[in-house]
Structure formats: structure tokens, C-alpha cells
Enzyme design. Structure first.
Site, PDB file in Angstrom:
ATOM      1  N   GLU A  81     -11.891 -62.156   0.653  1.00  8.21           N
ATOM      2  CA  GLU A  81     -11.214 -61.407  -0.401  1.00  8.21           C
ATOM      3  C   GLU A  81     -10.714 -62.284  -1.537  1.00  8.21           C
ATOM      4  O   GLU A  81     -10.305 -61.777  -2.586  1.00  8.21           O
ATOM      5  CB  GLU A  81     -10.042 -60.620   0.206  1.00  8.21           C
ATOM      6  CG  GLU A  81     -10.513 -59.475   1.101  1.00  8.21           C
ATOM      7  CD  GLU A  81      -9.366 -58.714   1.745  1.00  8.21           C
ATOM      8  OE1 GLU A  81      -8.249 -59.261   1.808  1.00  8.21           O
ATOM      9  OE2 GLU A  81      -9.596 -57.570   2.176  1.00  8.21           O
ATOM     10  N   GLU A 112     -16.120 -68.560  22.349  1.00  5.71           N
ATOM     11  CA  GLU A 112     -14.799 -69.136  22.118  1.00  5.71           C
ATOM     12  C   GLU A 112     -14.416 -70.191  23.140  1.00  5.71           C
ATOM     13  O   GLU A 112     -13.403 -70.877  22.997  1.00  5.71           O
ATOM     14  CB  GLU A 112     -13.731 -68.045  22.121  1.00  5.71           C
ATOM     15  CG  GLU A 112     -13.511 -67.377  23.453  1.00  5.71           C
ATOM     16  CD  GLU A 112     -12.399 -66.337  23.369  1.00  5.71           C
ATOM     17  OE1 GLU A 112     -11.362 -66.540  24.019  1.00  5.71           O
ATOM     18  OE2 GLU A 112     -12.579 -65.341  22.646  1.00  5.71           O
TER      19      GLU A 112
END
Length: 274
Positions: A81, A112
Site C-alpha cells: 500500500e 515457517e
């Protein structure tokens, strides 16, 4: 202090399936009301991290967010953004998620759990001591994040973290740990809820304050936003018209000619000085 995994503690509510929708919503809202209070308590650490980032970014440094699952997705979201909102190149704030872009939509098994992969991915960007790595992990135990922070710190790179469990392994590897105690989740262990909300708030605070201090906002206006839609073109046009006291069509022509509110205002001022 012993490491206490608050994010895995039992919810303060039970028999959720027996509650009405209204009751569920009110209970979730009650829990969410605790998030802003917890974030407020962490402002001194957020401030310290943001100020040190500004100094580095003014010298050409970058921010790297790194996380897995919800935490990784929120980092990628915040990074994505920045260009449209502040007109910064996408190379200045970068979000990395365990498992790569595929993991934005679907879980990538065991991604992960690799403590070396995070640093390998950071090294691919030729990371250096002007950069900052912010690990995001509600649990505070994600090996992908912990390993990346450890190596970054060993290479003299500023490290921060956002976690919901104080005194965690991730916090131990961060120069500036931001620890948010939001308490047990409404659905036990579902850290996409309060922990995720806290992470989003803190990421907003860090990136927005950094962008403001780097001159990407004037007054309270996004003068460097990208003109990617009719809505944003209209917003930019109204900014220029209001600032310069000119009509809408004239303002729009200046905006489209110069590509941003900031450039249009500077060009107009330059023309006026001639």
C-alpha cells in the site's frame, strides 16, 4: 521471566456455538476494544523504531517485513500500500512471507519452520546496514522469522519485531522488540483476531509516520499518491483546486500534466515566479 505463550491460552469465553450472532459480535467487539489500549502502551518502542528507520531511509535504506501466515500477509499488505498511497517505489518497503506469494492465498506446508530460509531471501535483496528488518510473529516463536532476525542482527542490520507474547524467542533477536499483550484470543489460538488487528495498527503507525517524516505528506494530504483510479484523480484535483483557488477543470489539467499533486503545485508555483 519465563516465556508465557499468551496467544495459546484459553479464551475468556466458552460455548461459542450456543451464543446468538449478536452475542458473538458483542463479545468480539469487547475483546477488540482491548487492542488499542495495548498498542498505546507500546508507543515508546514504536517511536524508537520509527525514528531509527527514518534516519536509515533518508540514506537510501529499506524496510523489510518478514513473517508467516497472517503475520506475513499483513506485512505484504502494508508494503503493497505504500507506493499508491505515498508514491514511493515498491523497492523501499518490501514484505516477505514464508512460502512466497503462493502463501498469500494458501498455506505452504512447513514453510515457517525453516530457520535459514528467511535470511536467504533477505540476502537475495543484497540487504545492508542501512536497511531495517521487522519480524512479525504473534506467537514469537516462528523459526523463519527468528532465524532471519538473528542473521540480520549479526550483519549489523537494525532489527525490530511485533509479537503478542512477551519475552519470546523472536523478541530476543530484535534490537527493538514491540510486544503487545492483547490477551487470549476470542477463539482460542486464533491470532488472526486481536493479535492480527494489533499488528495491522502498528504497521500502519510505523509506515505512515516514516512516510510523513520523509516528506511524502504535506499538511494532511497524500500529495504523492498515485493516480490509479477516477476516485484518486478526483481527490487530487480537489486538493489542487482548494490549495490554489482555481477551478476544477484547470486543477485537473495541471494534475494530469504533472502526474501528482506535489508536482502540480510545485510547477504552478514555479510558473508564478517567472
Amino acid at each position: 521471566m519465563a516465556f508465557r505463550k499468551i496467544t495459546e491460552e484459553s479464551s475468556l469465553y466458552d460455548d461459542l456455538e450456543k451464543k446468538t450472532v449478536r452475542e458473538l459480535l458483542e463479545c468480539m467487539n469487547e475483546e477488540d476494544s482491548k487492542v488499542a489500549v495495548a498498542v498505546r502502551e507500546a508507543i515508546p518502542r514504536i517511536e524508537e523504531l520509527a525514528e531509527r528507520i527514518v534516519a536509515r531511509m533518508c540514506e537510501g535504506g529499506r524496510i523489510f517485513y518478514i513473517g508467516a501466515g497472517t503475520s506475513g500477509r499483513l506485512g505484504v499488505l502494508d508494503a503493497s500500500e505504500i507506493p499508491p498511497t505515498f508514491g514511493m517505489p515498491p523497492t523501499r518497503i518490501i514484505g516477505l512471507i514464508a512460502g512466497g506469494d503462493k502463501a498469500l492465498r494458501s498455506p505452504v506446508e512447513k514453510a515457517e519452520d525453516d530457520p535459514e530460509r528467511g535470511w536467504q531471501e533477505l540476502a537475495g535483496y543484497h540487504i545492508n546496514d542501512k536497511d531495517t528488518v521487522i519480524g512479525i510473529a504473534a506467537s514469537g516463536t516462528t523459526p523463519y522469522v527468528t532465524g532471519a532476525l538473528r542473521e540480520a542482527r549479526a550483519h549489523g542490520i537494525l532489527t525490530g519485531c511485533i509479537t503478542s507474547n512477551p519475552d519470546s524467542p523472536v523478541a530476543a533477536e530484535a534490537d527493538i522488540p514491540i510486544e503487545i499483550t492483547v490477551g487470549p484470543e476470542f477463539v482460542t489460538g486464533s491470532s488472526r483476531m486481536k493479535s492480527g488487528t494489533a499488528q495491522k495498527m502498528i504497521l500502519n503507525m510505523i509506515s505512515t509516520s516514516v512516510m510523513i517524516k520523509m516528506g511524502r505528506v504535506e499538511g494532511n494530504r497524500m500529495v504523492n499518491m498515485q493516480l490509479t483510479s477516477k476516485k484518486l484523480i478526483d481527490r487530487g484535483t480537489r486538493m489542487i483546486a482548494g490549495k490554489l483557488g482555481i477551478d476544477y477543470e484547470h486543477a485537473k489539467s495541471l494534475l494530469m500534466l504533472h502526474g501528482s499533486v506535489k508536482n502540480a503545485l510545485e510547477a504552478y508555483a514555479s510558473e508564478g515566479r517567472r
